[in-house]
Design a protein around this motif. Structure first.
Motif, short mmCIF file in Angstrom:
data_model
loop_
_atom_site.label_atom_id
_atom_site.label_comp_id
_atom_site.label_asym_id
_atom_site.label_seq_id
_atom_site.Cartn_x
_atom_site.Cartn_y
_atom_site.Cartn_z
N LEU A 55 2.32 -37.94 20.65
CA LEU A 55 3.45 -37.70 21.39
C LEU A 55 4.61 -37.43 20.38
N LYS A 56 4.57 -37.97 19.33
CA LYS A 56 5.43 -37.47 18.34
C LYS A 56 5.31 -35.93 17.93
N ASN A 57 4.22 -35.59 17.84
CA ASN A 57 3.83 -34.43 17.31
C ASN A 57 4.06 -33.27 18.59
N ALA A 58 3.93 -33.61 19.91
CA ALA A 58 4.37 -32.85 20.89
C ALA A 58 5.75 -32.70 21.02
N GLU A 94 3.20 -28.42 8.72
CA GLU A 94 4.53 -28.92 8.58
C GLU A 94 5.33 -29.43 9.61
N ASN A 95 6.16 -30.64 9.28
CA ASN A 95 6.90 -31.51 10.17
C ASN A 95 6.03 -32.24 11.15
N LEU A 96 4.49 -32.19 11.03
CA LEU A 96 3.66 -32.79 11.96
C LEU A 96 2.73 -33.96 11.23
N GLY A 97 2.56 -35.05 11.92
CA GLY A 97 1.85 -36.06 11.16
C GLY A 97 0.33 -35.76 11.52
#
Length: 323
Positions: free
Chosen positions: A96-99, A66-69
């Protein structure tokens, strides 16, 4: 004054914990004591070897949360002995976005490790260098811009970003043999002969002097951590074979047990017979836990789970593992 305080704290822990019979509430001090263990030996091991708590968070993988690519790639953020380590950077800047979503700051990373020289682990490294201005990234010295996959005369480039070795010579550190970038952390290369056969099976080749050579995966390395529960191995694709990798690490550290192997097993293109043979090979090593995803494939994971039971866990973006 500080030395005296530390010594008093050690004594306090020893006398408080030696009769404790349940896991401590804080996971970082979760020594699981029971009547069969020596409390004094455990406490002495803690103070002589140092703090061995390790936490690993999957930043990117094929399986989303959830909320992670998600993407065809792998990146894992590891906390160990107060150090922050990045294993691989996936196939893009997705890690980077998921972090950011997970509240993890890549500026905190002390060093990175490239498991092997393929795009789905290396293409995000330039993005990492953009946000982190100092951390080195450890590659095998055999890493080159020459990894390809294909049959006959058709070979597709699947390697690291072109030009990265020349562009970042001050950030990329080439290592050889058994190498330790920090206390309790080791980079272990393949030591098993004949892995070229694995390369032929996968249609993976290296271009050297205008000729195609079956990949022996000498550009691969296992990232190994020493914990109180045993050695924890990260090997992102396990091209050499998961059971082979466990045995390589066991032979390198004959006085230690291997607790867990984490990474892809490259089984998505294997037959049931090959998958089941690997499962038996893993079982024979006596390893306690495996966490696998990325290039393993759902069908292979199900067969491993059916064969090896509760020791098998699935990787996915956002998964947190603690040892």
């Amino acid at each position: 004054g500080l030395t005296i305080l530390v010594d008093h704290f050690k004594l306090y822990l020893y006398y408080e914990l030696r009769s404790y019979t349940k896991p401590l509430p804080c996971r970082k001090f979760a020594f699981v004591f029971n009547e069969k263990k020596s409390y004094k030996a455990t406490i002495n091991q803690y103070f002589t070897k140092g703090f061995s708590f390790m936490k690993a968070t999957v930043l990117s993988d094929n399986i989303p949360a959830e909320n992670l690519g998600c993407e065809w790639g792998l990146s894992i953020f590891i906390e160990y002995h107060g150090k922050h380590i990045l294993l691989d950077a996936g196939a893009s800047g997705l890690f980077l976005k998921n972090a950011d979503v997970l509240g993890l700051n890549m500026k905190d990373v002390d060093f990175g490790v490239l498991y092997h020289a393929h795009y789905d682990h290396a293409d995000g490294i330039p993005e990492f260098f953009r946000v982190n201005s100092s951390a080195p990234f450890y590659f095998r010295e055999t890493t080159g811009e020459n990894c390809c996959k294909g049959v006959w005369n058709y070979k597709k480039y699947i390697g690291i970003p072109k030009g990265i070795l020349k562009k970042y010579p001050d950030r990329i550190k080439l290592v050889s043999g058994d190498f330790s970038p920090g206390d309790g952390v080791y980079l272990i290369p393949h030591k098993t002969p004949g892995l070229e056969k694995k390369g032929i099976r996968e249609h993976m080749y290296l271009k050297e002097k205008r000729r195609w050579k079956p990949d022996s995966f000498s550009h691969e390395q296992s990232l190994v951590f020493d914990t109180l529960d045993g050695l924890v191995i990260f090997n992102s694709c396990s091209h050499g074979g998961a059971d082979t990798i466990i045995r390589e690490v066991t032979a390198t550290f004959p006085d230690k047990k291997v607790k867990a192997l984490i990474g892809g097993f490259h089984l998505y293109n294997k037959t049931d017979a090959e998958i089941l043979a690997l499962a038996e090979g893993i079982r024979s090593t006596g390893i306690s836990e495996i966490y696998t995803g990325h290039c393993t494939g759902d069908h292979a994971f199900d067969l491993l789970k059916e064969t090896l039971g509760e020791s098998v866990h699935k990787l996915h973006a956002g998964l947190v593992m603690e040892f």
